[in-house]
Design a protein around this motif. Sequence first.
Motif, PDB file in Angstrom:
ATOM      1  N   ALA A 135     148.583  -8.985  47.728  1.00 51.65           N
ATOM      2  CA  ALA A 135     148.821  -9.550  46.396  1.00 51.65           C
ATOM      3  C   ALA A 135     147.524  -9.818  45.645  1.00 51.65           C
ATOM      4  N   ASN A 136     146.450 -10.136  46.363  1.00 52.55           N
ATOM      5  CA  ASN A 136     145.189 -10.462  45.687  1.00 52.55           C
ATOM      6  C   ASN A 136     144.008  -9.626  46.165  1.00 52.55           C
ATOM      7  N   MET A 137     144.277  -8.513  46.850  1.00 54.08           N
ATOM      8  CA  MET A 137     143.189  -7.640  47.324  1.00 54.08           C
ATOM      9  C   MET A 137     143.544  -6.178  47.037  1.00 54.08           C
ATOM     10  N   ASN A 138     142.599  -5.450  46.457  1.00 56.04           N
ATOM     11  CA  ASN A 138     142.850  -4.053  46.110  1.00 56.04           C
ATOM     12  C   ASN A 138     141.866  -3.105  46.781  1.00 56.04           C
ATOM     13  N   GLY A 139     141.354  -3.515  47.934  1.00 54.61           N
ATOM     14  CA  GLY A 139     140.392  -2.669  48.641  1.00 54.61           C
ATOM     15  C   GLY A 139     140.936  -1.301  48.978  1.00 54.61           C
ATOM     16  N   TYR A 140     142.252  -1.192  49.178  1.00 54.45           N
ATOM     17  CA  TYR A 140     142.880   0.088  49.514  1.00 54.45           C
ATOM     18  C   TYR A 140     142.560   1.155  48.463  1.00 54.45           C
ATOM     19  N   TYR A 141     142.461   0.731  47.193  1.00 58.52           N
ATOM     20  CA  TYR A 141     142.169   1.687  46.128  1.00 58.52           C
ATOM     21  C   TYR A 141     140.683   1.714  45.780  1.00 58.52           C
ATOM     22  N   THR A 142     140.079   0.546  45.681  1.00 57.14           N
ATOM     23  CA  THR A 142     138.664   0.489  45.298  1.00 57.14           C
ATOM     24  C   THR A 142     137.779   1.240  46.278  1.00 57.14           C
ATOM     25  N   TRP A 143     137.908   0.956  47.575  1.00 59.64           N
ATOM     26  CA  TRP A 143     137.058   1.626  48.552  1.00 59.64           C
ATOM     27  C   TRP A 143     137.384   3.109  48.649  1.00 59.64           C
ATOM     28  N   ALA A 144     138.664   3.450  48.517  1.00 61.09           N
ATOM     29  CA  ALA A 144     139.041   4.866  48.514  1.00 61.09           C
ATOM     30  C   ALA A 144     138.432   5.581  47.310  1.00 61.09           C
ATOM     31  N   ARG A 145     138.442   4.928  46.177  1.00 59.52           N
ATOM     32  CA  ARG A 145     137.882   5.525  44.954  1.00 59.52           C
ATOM     33  C   ARG A 145     136.378   5.703  45.072  1.00 59.52           C
TER      34      ARG A 145
END
Length: 203
Positions: A135-145
């Motif tokens: 809900a408050n972490m978007n590392g799945y997309y940021t680090w992948a990007r």
Amino acid sequence: WIEVTEDDVQTGSFNGEIQPLYDKRKFTLIKQKLFGDSQPTNRELAQMAGAHKDEKVTFTPTDKGIKIFVYHADYTCDSLIIRDVETKELIISMGKLAKRKEASTGLGFQILLNQILSGTKFGISYISAKAIRSANMNGYYTWARYGFNGILPNSNILFRKFKSIFHIMSTSEGRRLWRFLGTTFEAKFDLQEIQKVLRCFIN
């Protein structure tokens, strides 16, 4: 950044645990064990954890490596410099990166850039991290990007045409799919293939 010394009464926090100020003798021995004769300065070591300006940094030597905690008014992060148990490669294992909502955009990229610049200079093979979706972490997309690779979950048939996280992020279709349907994954940024990784980011 500000290195905490034995004269300070403050301590750093690593994964929620209060750590003692480092034992300088053990710290020196571990640095020698990890890097040999070509050792980074403490500033360069801090940069491997993403430090770039105005941070407070603490080092905690362990039997296998060095824990580094970085505290800034806008964010905190921790890393562990160790050798891979199987390959013996020198790696950076990233812990949790937590930032304030008001923090400037591009903070994750600045941290990664510092890790790349210092890491490549001192023989780091790769950076590992747990890229979390919550809900408050978007590392799945940021680090992948930013070029971190990993294994795609096989639970979604829409991902089956792609070979890896790196592959799905290399196309506009894949990035759209991953933004909406992506999940937490074990991420790896390969410093040995930096040109390939940067092409993924530019695209």
